[in-house]
Design an enzyme around this catalytic site. Structure first.
Site, short mmCIF file in Angstrom:
data_model
loop_
_atom_site.label_atom_id
_atom_site.label_comp_id
_atom_site.label_asym_id
_atom_site.label_seq_id
_atom_site.Cartn_x
_atom_site.Cartn_y
_atom_site.Cartn_z
N GLU A 1 -95.61 -16.89 -22.76
CA GLU A 1 -96.95 -16.86 -23.36
C GLU A 1 -97.32 -18.24 -23.87
O GLU A 1 -96.45 -19.07 -24.18
CB GLU A 1 -97.00 -15.88 -24.53
CG GLU A 1 -96.96 -14.43 -24.15
CD GLU A 1 -97.07 -13.52 -25.36
OE1 GLU A 1 -97.36 -12.34 -25.15
OE2 GLU A 1 -96.89 -13.99 -26.51
N HIS B 1 -98.92 -13.43 -38.77
CA HIS B 1 -98.46 -12.20 -38.12
C HIS B 1 -99.03 -11.04 -38.92
O HIS B 1 -98.58 -10.77 -40.03
CB HIS B 1 -96.92 -12.16 -38.12
CG HIS B 1 -96.34 -10.92 -37.51
ND1 HIS B 1 -95.01 -10.78 -37.22
CD2 HIS B 1 -96.90 -9.74 -37.15
CE1 HIS B 1 -94.77 -9.59 -36.71
NE2 HIS B 1 -95.92 -8.93 -36.66
N LYS C 1 -88.62 -10.38 -40.93
CA LYS C 1 -89.55 -10.39 -42.06
C LYS C 1 -88.78 -10.39 -43.38
O LYS C 1 -87.76 -9.73 -43.53
CB LYS C 1 -90.46 -9.16 -41.98
CG LYS C 1 -91.31 -9.12 -40.72
CD LYS C 1 -91.92 -7.75 -40.51
CE LYS C 1 -92.63 -7.66 -39.17
NZ LYS C 1 -93.11 -6.30 -38.88
N ASN D 1 -94.99 -1.38 -32.10
CA ASN D 1 -93.78 -0.71 -32.56
C ASN D 1 -94.05 0.78 -32.62
O ASN D 1 -94.92 1.24 -33.36
CB ASN D 1 -93.37 -1.23 -33.94
CG ASN D 1 -92.80 -2.63 -33.87
OD1 ASN D 1 -91.98 -2.93 -33.00
ND2 ASN D 1 -93.23 -3.51 -34.75
N ARG E 1 -92.76 3.42 -33.95
CA ARG E 1 -91.92 4.04 -34.99
C ARG E 1 -92.53 3.72 -36.35
O ARG E 1 -93.49 2.96 -36.46
CB ARG E 1 -90.50 3.46 -34.93
CG ARG E 1 -90.51 1.92 -34.99
CD ARG E 1 -89.12 1.34 -35.16
NE ARG E 1 -89.10 -0.10 -34.92
CZ ARG E 1 -89.49 -1.02 -35.79
NH1 ARG E 1 -89.99 -0.67 -36.97
NH2 ARG E 1 -89.42 -2.31 -35.49
N VAL F 1 -90.34 -0.74 -41.57
CA VAL F 1 -89.65 -1.00 -42.84
C VAL F 1 -90.66 -1.12 -43.98
O VAL F 1 -90.47 -0.60 -45.07
CB VAL F 1 -88.80 -2.29 -42.75
CG1 VAL F 1 -88.18 -2.63 -44.10
CG2 VAL F 1 -87.71 -2.15 -41.69
N ARG G 1 -88.05 -7.54 -49.49
CA ARG G 1 -86.82 -6.94 -48.96
C ARG G 1 -85.63 -7.58 -49.67
O ARG G 1 -85.43 -8.80 -49.60
CB ARG G 1 -86.71 -7.17 -47.46
CG ARG G 1 -87.87 -6.60 -46.67
CD ARG G 1 -87.59 -6.68 -45.18
NE ARG G 1 -88.75 -6.29 -44.39
CZ ARG G 1 -88.73 -6.03 -43.09
NH1 ARG G 1 -87.58 -6.13 -42.44
NH2 ARG G 1 -89.81 -5.68 -42.44
#
Length: 449
Positions: A199, A207, A236, A289, A291, A294, A335
């Site tokens: 790309e 993002h 992340k 994604n 799903r 997080v 996190r």
């Protein structure tokens, strides 16, 4: 509605699903490796089944063991959480073959969107903006040179099979061969698939992902954005919503594109459409994604919406309202990993000797650890997610700073010192950050050094 759900995961996300199941009157089944026998998700589930030794390939990734656990406990659905088998088309298919509802995307959807090259082609068909690049996979070095010459340097090589690994920025042709070789080797080792695509490199992008939910009847809605730009090695570290870079017009356009993407492929379940956004607020599809993420708690906090509950309802055939959401508050997630930020974020497994959790208004802590818990070396190093919610971004940052100060974890190293420094960083405070932020970030020396 389901009577019993098996959670094919571990740690805080397994505990998160168990809590919603209990609120909905649904029995829960935990699975665990021998390394996780003392984890809280095992204690809080209605039933628990050991599925193997510590290594993921022999336990959490062992499909026959998980299916057997579901069958012996009479679970009628499986929630995969994130990671492990959550985006495994084979697992989704085997669940269906055994009459067990997979709470997530269909095998066809996972295959279509899991391969980045086919996902990009699908989004182009749907009319969603995509980054200029190769039509399909890179076939050879000469093919790579031809594509790069057509779209112009800099370019990015990406593994088609997954995220975070097998990615290389290439700024000039003489660096292409070495970059292609190393990216293919890394992708082959990480995913068992060294196929690459190319790309145009979007320089210093944000993002930003859009949370979507789709039902079994072809309807989808978006639940606003999350800014995930602060990353280290494509992993992340912290996220927030709304994005400080967002405008009402940009949110409207990105939200419409995400819903268009979901409805075009008749997506079922919770998922995210991920975009790169350049300095001029042009946005390009990056990946989808299929799903739960997080960082889903910050979305839940700003609109009072239980995404796990919604996943379960959609899987049970309940239609969605179709309403799109705009955040009314501001939320930040840090996190907390068992890693040493003063030593290149080296993992720090071991026994937690002391734990004091922060609290107070607007503070949420999602974790599976406790004082005396032994963090195994076999899995991801994340041990907690600290979320603060407030009326404004400034208040959410102040609340996060206070909560991090209160958070005591002894016995292992954690990323709490990193997050404390981040909350005082001038560029972060101003909202002026991109995916390149961590390249220039340096930890300040510890007191006494």
């Amino acid at each position: 509605m389901f009577k019993k759900i098996l959670i094919a995961n571990r740690g805080e996300i397994a505990l998160r699903v168990i809590r919603t199941c209990r609120e909905m009157g649904i029995k829960s089944v935990a699975v665990y490796s021998t390394a996780d026998a003392d984890s809280l998700h095992v204690r809080f589930a209605d039933e628990a089944v050991c599925i193997g030794p510590p290594a993921s390939k022999d336990s959490y990734l062992k499909i026959p063991n998980i299916i057997a656990a579901a069958e012996i406990t009479n679970a009628d659905a499986i929630h995969p959480g994130y990671g492990f088998l959550s985006e495994n088309a084979k697992f989704s298919k085997i669940c269906a073959e055994h009459g067990i509802k997979f709470i997530g995307a269909s095998p066809e959807m996972i295959e279509r969107m899991g391969d980045k090259a086919s996902a990009k082609a699908t989004m182009k068909e749907a009319g969603v903006p995509t980054v200029p690049g190769s039509d399909g996979l890179v076939q050879s070095l000469e093919h790579a040179k031809k594509i790069a010459a057509e779209i112009g340097y800099p370019v990015m090589l990406k593994a088609t099979a997954g995220g975070g690994r097998g990615m290389r920025d290439v700024w000039k042709e003489e660096d292409l061969e070495k970059a292609l070789d190393s990216a293919m080797q890394e992708a082959g080792a990480a995913f068992g698939n060294d196929a690459m695509y190319m790309e145009k490199l979007i320089v210093d992008p944000r993002h930003i992902e859009i949370q979507i939910v789709g039902d079994q009847y072809g309807k989808a809605c978006h639940i606003s954005e999350r800014d995930c730009s602060i990353q280290r090695r494509h992993q992340k570290l912290t996220e927030e919503t709304p994005s400080p870079f967002m405008t009402e017009d940009l949110r409207k356009r990105m939200g419409e594109a995400a819903v268009k993407a979901a409805e075009y492929i008749k997506y079922e379940g919770a998922g995210t459409v991920e975009f790169l956004v350049d300095k001029d607020r042009n946005f390009y599809f990056m990946e989808m994604n299929t799903r739960i993420q997080v960082e889903h708690p910050i979305t839940e906090q700003v609109i009072d919406y239980d995404l796990i509950r919604e996943q379960i309802l959609v899987a049970a055939g309940v239609p969605i309202s179709g309403k799109n959401y705009t955040p009314k508050l501001h939320a930040i997630e840090c996190r907390i990993n068992a890693e040493d930020p003063y030593n290149d974020f080296r993992p720090s497994p071991g026994k937690i000797t002391t734990l004091h959790a922060p609290g107070g208004h607007g503070v949420r802590l999602d974790t599976h650890v406790y004082s005396g818990y032994v963090i195994p070396p076999n899995y991801d190093s994340m041990i907690a997610k600290l979320i603060t919610t407030a009326q404004t971004r400034e208040e959410a940052i102040a609340k996060m700073r206070r909560a991090l100060d209160e958070f005591v974890v002894e016995g292992v190293k954690t990323t709490i010192p990193f997050h404390l420094q981040l909350m005082d960083d001038p560029d972060y405070l101003a909202g002026n950050y991109t995916t390149k932020f961590m390249e220039d970030f340096k930890m300040k020396p510890q007191v006494g050094e």
